[in-house]
Write a protein that holds these residues in place. Structure first.
Motif, PDB file in Angstrom:
ATOM      1  N   SER A   1      30.228  48.256  28.353  1.00  0.00           N
ATOM      2  CA  SER A   1      29.125  47.849  28.922  1.00  0.00           C
ATOM      3  C   SER A   1      28.181  46.863  28.210  1.00  0.00           C
ATOM      4  N   TYR A   2      28.620  46.819  26.896  1.00  0.00           N
ATOM      5  CA  TYR A   2      28.132  45.866  26.111  1.00  0.00           C
ATOM      6  C   TYR A   2      28.850  44.534  25.717  1.00  0.00           C
ATOM      7  N   ALA A   3      29.954  44.478  26.506  1.00  0.00           N
ATOM      8  CA  ALA A   3      30.766  43.260  26.314  1.00  0.00           C
ATOM      9  C   ALA A   3      30.335  42.004  26.153  1.00  0.00           C
ATOM     10  N   GLU A   4      29.456  41.689  27.049  1.00  0.00           N
ATOM     11  CA  GLU A   4      28.551  40.237  27.048  1.00  0.00           C
ATOM     12  C   GLU A   4      27.958  40.042  25.771  1.00  0.00           C
ATOM     13  N   HIS A   5      27.243  41.274  25.169  1.00  0.00           N
ATOM     14  CA  HIS A   5      26.603  41.178  23.850  1.00  0.00           C
ATOM     15  C   HIS A   5      27.768  40.699  22.546  1.00  0.00           C
ATOM     16  N   PHE A   6      28.758  41.586  22.509  1.00  0.00           N
ATOM     17  CA  PHE A   6      29.781  41.460  21.572  1.00  0.00           C
ATOM     18  C   PHE A   6      30.428  40.052  21.807  1.00  0.00           C
ATOM     19  N   SER A   7      30.541  39.567  22.851  1.00  0.00           N
ATOM     20  CA  SER A   7      31.092  38.335  23.219  1.00  0.00           C
ATOM     21  C   SER A   7      30.405  37.237  22.605  1.00  0.00           C
ATOM     22  N   ARG A   8      29.125  37.401  22.945  1.00  0.00           N
ATOM     23  CA  ARG A   8      28.101  36.092  22.475  1.00  0.00           C
ATOM     24  C   ARG A   8      28.192  36.394  20.969  1.00  0.00           C
ATOM     25  N   ASN A   9      28.060  37.562  20.519  1.00  0.00           N
ATOM     26  CA  ASN A   9      27.885  37.581  18.829  1.00  0.00           C
ATOM     27  C   ASN A   9      29.159  37.115  18.114  1.00  0.00           C
ATOM     28  N   MET A  10      30.337  37.173  18.752  1.00  0.00           N
ATOM     29  CA  MET A  10      31.568  36.788  18.248  1.00  0.00           C
ATOM     30  C   MET A  10      31.725  35.567  18.259  1.00  0.00           C
ATOM     31  N   ILE A  11      31.250  34.875  19.302  1.00  0.00           N
ATOM     32  CA  ILE A  11      31.474  33.202  19.734  1.00  0.00           C
ATOM     33  C   ILE A  11      30.407  32.581  18.855  1.00  0.00           C
ATOM     34  N   VAL A  12      29.254  32.916  18.660  1.00  0.00           N
ATOM     35  CA  VAL A  12      28.207  32.593  17.864  1.00  0.00           C
ATOM     36  C   VAL A  12      28.679  32.615  16.388  1.00  0.00           C
ATOM     37  N   GLY A  13      28.900  33.743  16.011  1.00  0.00           N
ATOM     38  CA  GLY A  13      29.406  34.034  14.471  1.00  0.00           C
ATOM     39  C   GLY A  13      30.520  33.275  14.221  1.00  0.00           C
ATOM     40  N   ALA A  14      31.654  33.077  14.940  1.00  0.00           N
ATOM     41  CA  ALA A  14      32.869  32.472  14.737  1.00  0.00           C
ATOM     42  C   ALA A  14      32.546  30.807  14.358  1.00  0.00           C
ATOM     43  N   ALA A  15      31.870  30.393  15.554  1.00  0.00           N
ATOM     44  CA  ALA A  15      31.283  28.766  15.345  1.00  0.00           C
ATOM     45  C   ALA A  15      30.463  28.680  14.149  1.00  0.00           C
ATOM     46  N   ASN A  16      29.332  29.370  13.955  1.00  0.00           N
ATOM     47  CA  ASN A  16      28.605  29.273  12.769  1.00  0.00           C
ATOM     48  C   ASN A  16      29.439  29.428  11.504  1.00  0.00           C
ATOM     49  N   ASN A  17      30.437  30.180  11.194  1.00  0.00           N
ATOM     50  CA  ASN A  17      31.202  30.495  10.201  1.00  0.00           C
ATOM     51  C   ASN A  17      32.295  29.101   9.980  1.00  0.00           C
ATOM     52  N   PHE A  18      32.591  28.655  10.996  1.00  0.00           N
ATOM     53  CA  PHE A  18      33.362  27.399  10.921  1.00  0.00           C
ATOM     54  C   PHE A  18      32.413  26.059  10.212  1.00  0.00           C
ATOM     55  N   PHE A  19      31.201  26.130  11.355  1.00  0.00           N
ATOM     56  CA  PHE A  19      30.478  24.855  10.668  1.00  0.00           C
ATOM     57  C   PHE A  19      29.795  25.173   9.265  1.00  0.00           C
ATOM     58  N   THR A  20      29.691  26.308   9.041  1.00  0.00           N
ATOM     59  CA  THR A  20      29.178  26.613   7.699  1.00  0.00           C
ATOM     60  C   THR A  20      30.250  26.148   6.585  1.00  0.00           C
ATOM     61  N   TYR A  21      31.480  26.482   7.013  1.00  0.00           N
ATOM     62  CA  TYR A  21      32.602  26.238   5.997  1.00  0.00           C
ATOM     63  C   TYR A  21      32.710  24.624   5.696  1.00  0.00           C
ATOM     64  N   ILE A  22      32.776  23.990   6.839  1.00  0.00           N
ATOM     65  CA  ILE A  22      33.098  22.367   7.068  1.00  0.00           C
ATOM     66  C   ILE A  22      31.630  21.706   6.024  1.00  0.00           C
ATOM     67  N   SER A  23      30.497  22.291   6.354  1.00  0.00           N
ATOM     68  CA  SER A  23      29.277  22.025   5.771  1.00  0.00           C
ATOM     69  C   SER A  23      29.515  21.949   3.891  1.00  0.00           C
ATOM     70  N   GLU A  24      29.893  23.282   3.594  1.00  0.00           N
ATOM     71  CA  GLU A  24      29.992  23.624   2.506  1.00  0.00           C
ATOM     72  C   GLU A  24      31.321  22.667   1.542  1.00  0.00           C
ATOM     73  N   MET A  25      32.157  22.502   2.254  1.00  0.00           N
ATOM     74  CA  MET A  25      33.141  21.713   1.745  1.00  0.00           C
ATOM     75  C   MET A  25      32.760  20.045   1.750  1.00  0.00           C
ATOM     76  N   LEU A  26      32.311  19.759   2.687  1.00  0.00           N
ATOM     77  CA  LEU A  26      31.664  18.354   2.549  1.00  0.00           C
ATOM     78  C   LEU A  26      30.528  18.155   1.403  1.00  0.00           C
ATOM     79  N   GLN A  27      29.927  19.096   0.979  1.00  0.00           N
ATOM     80  CA  GLN A  27      28.960  19.147   0.110  1.00  0.00           C
ATOM     81  C   GLN A  27      29.719  19.062  -1.000  1.00  0.00           C
ATOM     82  N   ILE A  28      30.768  19.862  -1.549  1.00  0.00           N
ATOM     83  CA  ILE A  28      31.391  19.702  -2.597  1.00  0.00           C
ATOM     84  C   ILE A  28      32.139  18.178  -2.779  1.00  0.00           C
ATOM     85  N   VAL A  29      32.698  17.887  -1.666  1.00  0.00           N
ATOM     86  CA  VAL A  29      33.490  16.675  -1.676  1.00  0.00           C
ATOM     87  C   VAL A  29      32.572  15.460  -2.069  1.00  0.00           C
TER      88      VAL A  29
END
Length: 195
Positions: free
Chosen positions: A44-72
């Motif tokens: 019954s909470y599938a919509e909330h889990f979905s949102r959290n997983m999508i937002v978390g995965a995308a944020n993690n990806f962009f954080t990784y890219i940002s950190e790598m760019l700062q290092i480079v």
């Protein structure tokens, strides 16, 4: 993890119920025990889990890219060369050239992060010769992930015209987007996007 925990709770609950029934002398068939009470509750909470997983995965990806760019950018200063302006006031804040370079690098990463996936991809290709994606399929899936994050963050998960203009009007594989409707990524869709 949550589904696994719910499944284990259901199994434990049924083992306990059967044990108590046998002590009380009740005889029930296995089919009378509801084996999915907690799983149904979690569902019954599938919509909330979905949102959290999508937002978390995308944020993690962009954080990784940002950190790598700062290092480079902090290691390879020549990548920062451009016609961008730095004011005298900004330069006077720093006592070392390394601090100024760090400031410019941070500003560039911040600018790229707000420019979206396309801006990051172009910068990496033009300045570093690095391809962000192996193929168009990867590009499309990551674009979908990034844009799903945006509609969950800014539009309560409802597909809008901006989303469709960035993802494209055509449906892509398993994904079906309808303007004005919420998009819910099930576990299979999330798995496709997270790869």
């Amino acid at each position: 993890l949550v589904v696994e925990m719910a499944t284990r709770l259901d199994k434990s609950r049924n083992v306990a119920a059967k044990a108590l029934d046998s002590v009380r002398g009740k005889v029930r068939e296995d089919k009378e025990y509801n084996e999915k009470i907690m799983v149904e509750k979690v569902s019954s909470y599938a919509e909330h889990f979905s949102r959290n997983m999508i937002v978390g995965a995308a944020n993690n990806f962009f954080t990784y890219i940002s950190e790598m760019l700062q290092i480079v950018l902090s290691k390879r200063h020549e990548v920062l060369k451009s016609s961008e302006k730095v004011t005298t006031e900004e330069v006077q804040q720093f006592t070392r050239i390394s601090e100024l370079i760090s400031f410019i690098a941070d500003r560039k990463v911040h600018e790229l992060s707000y420019g979206g996936l396309k801006g990051i991809e172009l910068f990496l290709k033009d300045r570093l010769g690095v391809l962000l994606f192996k193929n168009d399929h990867e590009r499309m899936l990551l674009t979908i992930l990034a844009e799903l994050r945006n509609i969950h963050t800014h539009n309560r998960g409802r597909v809008n015209e901006l989303f469709l203009s960035r993802v494209g009007r055509l449906q892509y594989g398993k994904f079906q987007f309808v303007c004005g409707e919420k998009f819910h990524a099930d576990f299979d869709e999330f798995t496709i996007l997270s790869r």
